[in-house]
Enzyme design. Structure first.
Site, mmCIF file in Angstrom:
data_model
loop_
_atom_site.group_PDB
_atom_site.id
_atom_site.type_symbol
_atom_site.label_atom_id
_atom_site.label_comp_id
_atom_site.label_asym_id
_atom_site.label_seq_id
_atom_site.Cartn_x
_atom_site.Cartn_y
_atom_site.Cartn_z
ATOM 1 N N ILE A 186 0.847 -1.205 0.000
ATOM 2 C CA ILE A 186 0.000 0.000 0.000
ATOM 3 C C ILE A 186 0.883 1.256 0.000
ATOM 4 O O ILE A 186 0.665 2.195 -0.777
ATOM 5 C CB ILE A 186 -0.975 -0.006 1.203
ATOM 6 C CG1 ILE A 186 -1.990 -1.139 1.046
ATOM 7 C CG2 ILE A 186 -1.701 1.339 1.325
ATOM 8 C CD1 ILE A 186 -2.982 -1.301 2.193
ATOM 9 N N GLY A 274 0.633 -1.329 8.011
ATOM 10 C CA GLY A 274 -0.251 -2.496 8.072
ATOM 11 C C GLY A 274 -1.644 -2.136 8.558
ATOM 12 O O GLY A 274 -1.941 -0.978 8.866
ATOM 13 N N LEU A 322 -6.764 -9.284 1.531
ATOM 14 C CA LEU A 322 -6.991 -8.976 0.118
ATOM 15 C C LEU A 322 -8.471 -9.130 -0.192
ATOM 16 O O LEU A 322 -9.135 -10.043 0.323
ATOM 17 C CB LEU A 322 -6.192 -9.942 -0.772
ATOM 18 C CG LEU A 322 -4.676 -9.797 -0.737
ATOM 19 C CD1 LEU A 322 -4.005 -10.959 -1.448
ATOM 20 C CD2 LEU A 322 -4.235 -8.464 -1.343
ATOM 21 N N HIS A 447 0.933 -14.368 -30.126
ATOM 22 C CA HIS A 447 2.082 -13.502 -30.416
ATOM 23 C C HIS A 447 1.585 -12.222 -31.088
ATOM 24 O O HIS A 447 0.726 -12.297 -31.960
ATOM 25 C CB HIS A 447 3.058 -14.225 -31.354
ATOM 26 C CG HIS A 447 4.189 -13.350 -31.794
ATOM 27 N ND1 HIS A 447 5.245 -13.050 -30.961
ATOM 28 C CD2 HIS A 447 4.392 -12.661 -32.951
ATOM 29 C CE1 HIS A 447 6.080 -12.236 -31.602
ATOM 30 N NE2 HIS A 447 5.583 -11.983 -32.809
HETATM 31 C C1 LIG Z 1 -5.192 1.755 0.174
HETATM 32 C C2 LIG Z 1 -5.598 0.305 0.066
HETATM 33 C C3 LIG Z 1 -5.443 -0.351 -1.146
HETATM 34 C C4 LIG Z 1 -5.824 -1.673 -1.271
HETATM 35 N N1 LIG Z 1 -5.664 -2.278 -2.473
HETATM 36 C C5 LIG Z 1 -6.048 -3.568 -2.633
HETATM 37 C C6 LIG Z 1 -5.930 -4.204 -3.892
HETATM 38 O O1 LIG Z 1 -5.491 -3.598 -4.869
HETATM 39 N N2 LIG Z 1 -6.348 -5.483 -4.007
HETATM 40 C C7 LIG Z 1 -6.848 -6.177 -2.939
HETATM 41 O O2 LIG Z 1 -7.207 -7.345 -3.092
HETATM 42 N N3 LIG Z 1 -6.957 -5.608 -1.714
HETATM 43 C C8 LIG Z 1 -6.588 -4.318 -1.549
HETATM 44 N N4 LIG Z 1 -6.745 -3.716 -0.327
HETATM 45 C C9 LIG Z 1 -7.273 -4.521 0.792
HETATM 46 C C10 LIG Z 1 -8.794 -4.663 0.684
HETATM 47 O O3 LIG Z 1 -9.382 -3.393 0.671
HETATM 48 C C11 LIG Z 1 -9.315 -5.491 1.848
HETATM 49 O O4 LIG Z 1 -8.612 -6.709 1.917
HETATM 50 C C12 LIG Z 1 -10.797 -5.789 1.674
HETATM 51 O O5 LIG Z 1 -11.544 -4.605 1.599
HETATM 52 C C13 LIG Z 1 -11.312 -6.640 2.840
HETATM 53 O O6 LIG Z 1 -12.651 -6.891 2.651
HETATM 54 P P1 LIG Z 1 -13.610 -7.181 3.898
HETATM 55 O O7 LIG Z 1 -14.967 -7.390 3.306
HETATM 56 O O8 LIG Z 1 -13.042 -8.227 4.757
HETATM 57 O O9 LIG Z 1 -13.594 -5.848 4.789
HETATM 58 P P2 LIG Z 1 -13.827 -4.317 4.447
HETATM 59 O O10 LIG Z 1 -13.685 -4.034 3.024
HETATM 60 O O11 LIG Z 1 -12.976 -3.573 5.405
HETATM 61 O O12 LIG Z 1 -15.362 -4.092 4.797
HETATM 62 C C14 LIG Z 1 -15.848 -4.176 6.107
HETATM 63 C C15 LIG Z 1 -17.053 -3.276 6.210
HETATM 64 O O13 LIG Z 1 -17.704 -3.563 7.447
HETATM 65 C C16 LIG Z 1 -18.258 -2.365 7.955
HETATM 66 N N5 LIG Z 1 -18.490 -2.558 9.393
HETATM 67 C C17 LIG Z 1 -17.558 -2.750 10.357
HETATM 68 N N6 LIG Z 1 -18.172 -2.970 11.550
HETATM 69 C C18 LIG Z 1 -19.505 -2.905 11.311
HETATM 70 C C19 LIG Z 1 -20.662 -3.072 12.131
HETATM 71 N N7 LIG Z 1 -20.567 -3.376 13.429
HETATM 72 N N8 LIG Z 1 -21.876 -2.935 11.549
HETATM 73 C C20 LIG Z 1 -21.996 -2.650 10.227
HETATM 74 N N9 LIG Z 1 -20.946 -2.508 9.403
HETATM 75 C C21 LIG Z 1 -19.713 -2.642 9.948
HETATM 76 C C22 LIG Z 1 -17.200 -1.321 7.618
HETATM 77 O O14 LIG Z 1 -17.790 -0.031 7.576
HETATM 78 C C23 LIG Z 1 -16.718 -1.798 6.245
HETATM 79 O O15 LIG Z 1 -17.373 -1.115 5.212
HETATM 80 C C24 LIG Z 1 -6.391 -2.370 -0.164
HETATM 81 C C25 LIG Z 1 -6.559 -1.717 1.053
HETATM 82 C C26 LIG Z 1 -6.180 -0.392 1.170
HETATM 83 C C27 LIG Z 1 -6.386 0.305 2.489
#
Ligand SMILES: Cc1cc2nc3c(=O)[nH]c(=O)nc-3n(C[C@H](O)[C@H](O)[C@H](O)COP(=O)(O)OP(=O)(O)OC[C@H]3O[C@@H](n4cnc5c(N)ncnc54)[C@H](O)[C@@H]3O)c2cc1C
Length: 468
Positions: A186, A274, A322, A447
């Site tokens: 990142i 991280g 991811l 190619h």
């Molecule tokens: C700058 C950046 C770049 C990145 N680039 C990549 C990339 O290129 N490729 C890739 O694979 N990954 C990338 N990632 C990582 C990726 O964004 C995460 O791995 C992914 O979003 C995880 O998905 P998730 O559904 O587990 O959680 P999240 O996407 O974090 O979603 C969790 C959601 O839960 C909601 N939430 C939390 N608690 C509650 C609650 N109690 N009630 C209701 N809602 C709640 C939050 O608001 C959030 O919207 C990047 C991350 C960052 C920060």
């Protein structure tokens, strides 16, 4: 509205929303609770999507400014309009988050806008901003609450001049000097964006290599290429303090090898050390959902937590943080709940760094194979010898294939080079099918394409590349 669901997913990120859609497709009455006011989670709102938008736009700007005239394309007066660039990025986010909302409607997933809190193993309360409380019941619950930014002790992120990735996605002008603490993917992606737009970027990294976990030969090459592009690196350096003044920030750090202290003064600091799992306010201990010593929700091989009907997926559990890993887990849980054999193959999760050139990996690194005492063969092929890369002036990097020395089965593929973020899909598919290097070498590749470098690397496993 009825308040009884077969499945309630907490969190509408790539893990949560994909799980909800798949469960609804399979006939489960499904709801998803999301607190940020928009679907898509970290990925769509402040992660993958906005960062890739800025990477693409800044690369176009950089190419137009630095490369075009050498290639016979002369444009005078190239100017950066940062506000337009940011609004372009914001529009893409809006379209995509609304798109997920449309998919919820299409698949009949009920969308609750609010914070979900566990009340018992089958009861949830949803708190909305205006003191509104909704109680719902769920046969099964999936926790997909994702992750949040980590910092270092004593460093306070203010999202103005000491920022996380979220702040670095929205600077209103190009900082003259930007320090990036942490040489992970990142930090390097965001460092590349601002370097291309004109910042002097310095990466300060505790280890003596960047992108920990990546095949070391690739990460060394990556650092060399980024250095050639103008990014400075302070490796093996421990940050002691970060002090914010009105118009600058000073970072004090120590070179770990010789204990020499140094100070660097910059306009902005990106803290990119991280992310940590986010479970705040969920009430996990009340219902008996256990976390491990890193704050991740504990799950078994079926993604089930310590409470039978509660599952967890994505960044909030172990494994690479991811989006596509979270999505695969979301689909697996939905299929398990519908009585199918949901499964995630953790040996084949590709990882991509979207810099230029890109870096893409899948499977085991050379270091892992050595530590697991697996004997392997290596086939490498440089993009310098690939005709398409050559005509496009994109010759940095190489393909590296690691195959089992007895069976020839592909165990890992690591690429640094143009468009390899897309090329790695072929390798993931090959590994899913248990392909050998010989299988890849005998597959006809069009190619002239960059993918021919993959075929040549596969030939090189058997020491018979044609073009090198
Ligand atoms: C700058 C950046 C770049 C990145 N680039 C990549 C990339 O290129 N490729 C890739 O694979 N990954 C990338 N990632 C990582 C990726 O964004 C995460 O791995 C992914 O979003 C995880 O998905 P998730 O559904 O587990 O959680 P999240 O996407 O974090 O979603 C969790 C959601 O839960 C909601 N939430 C939390 N608690 C509650 C609650 N109690 N009630 C209701 N809602 C709640 C939050 O608001 C959030 O919207 C990047 C991350 C960052 C920060």
């Amino acid at each position: 509205m009825e308040d009884n669901f077969d499945l309630v997913v907490i969190g509408g990120g790539p893990g949560g929303y994909v799980c909800a859609i798949r469960a609804a497709q399979l006939g489960l009455k499904t709801a998803c609770v999301e607190s940020r006011g928009a679907l898509g989670g970290t990925c769509l709102n402040v992660g993958c999507i906005p960062s890739k938008s800025l990477l693409n736009l800044s690369e176009n700007y950089h190419k137009a400014k630095k490369d075009f005239s050498n290639q016979g394309i002369e444009i005078s007066d190239i100017k950066l309009n940062i506000n337009k660039m940011m609004s372009n990025k914001n529009k893409s986010i809006q379209v995509l988050t609304k798109g997920v909302e449309f998919l919820f409607k299409k698949n009949k997933v009920t969308y609750f806008k609010g914070k979900g809190v566990l009340f018992s193993k089958n009861d949830l309360v949803i708190y909305e901003g205006n003191n509104k409380r909704t109680n719902i019941k769920a046969k099964n619950i999936v926790i997909a609450t994702g992750s949040e930014v980590s910092s270092l002790p004593g460093i306070e992120i203010n999202e103005k001049n000491i920022v996380s990735s979220t702040g670095a996605l929205s600077f209103d002008k190009v900082p003259n000097k930007l320090a990036v603490i942490g040489g992970g993917y990142i930090g390097l992606e965001m460092g590349s964006v601002w370097s291309r737009l004109g910042s002097e970027v310095t990466v300060i990294e505790y280890l003596d290599y960047i992108t920990p976990g990546m095949d070391r030969e690739i990460s060394n090459e990556f650092q060399k290429i980024l250095t050639k592009q103008g990014i400075k690196f302070k490796m093996g350096s421990k940050v002691n303090s970060v002090n914010s003044k009105e118009d600058s920030v000073t970072i004090n750090y120590t070179d770990i090898k010789n204990s020499k202290e140094s100070v660097i003064k910059v306009d902005k600091v990106l803290v990119s050390v991280g992310r940590k799992p986010y479970t705040e306010g969920l009430n996990l201990s009340k219902v008996g959902v256990k976390k491990d010593n890193k704050g991740r929700i504990e799950v078994d091989s079926k993604l089930q937590t310590t409470v039978k009907n509660i599952y967890a997926i994505g960044d909030v559990i172990k494994g690479p943080m991811l989006a596509h890993k979270a999505e695969e887990e979301g689909i697996a849980v939905a299929e398990i709940l519908a009585g199918q054999a949901g499964h995630v193959n953790y040996n084949v999760i590709p990882g991509v760094v979207y810099t230029a050139p890109e870096v893409a990996t899948v499977g085991k690194t050379e270091e892992q194979l050595k530590s697991e005492n697996i004997s392997y063969k290596v086939g490498k092929f440089p993009f310098l010898a690939n005709s398409r890369a050559k005509v496009n002036n994109e010759t940095d990097g190489f393909v590296k294939i690691l195959a089992d020395s007895k069976t020839d089965r592909v165990l890992g593929v690591h690429i640094i080079g143009p468009h390899c973020g897309d090329m790695i899909a072929e390798m993931a598919l090959a590994m899913e099918f248990g392909a050998s290097a010989e299988d890849i070498a005998r597959t006809c590749h069009a190619h002239p394409t960059h993918t021919e470098a993959i075929k040549e690397a596969a030939l090189a496993v058997d020491k018979r590349p044609i073009h090198f």
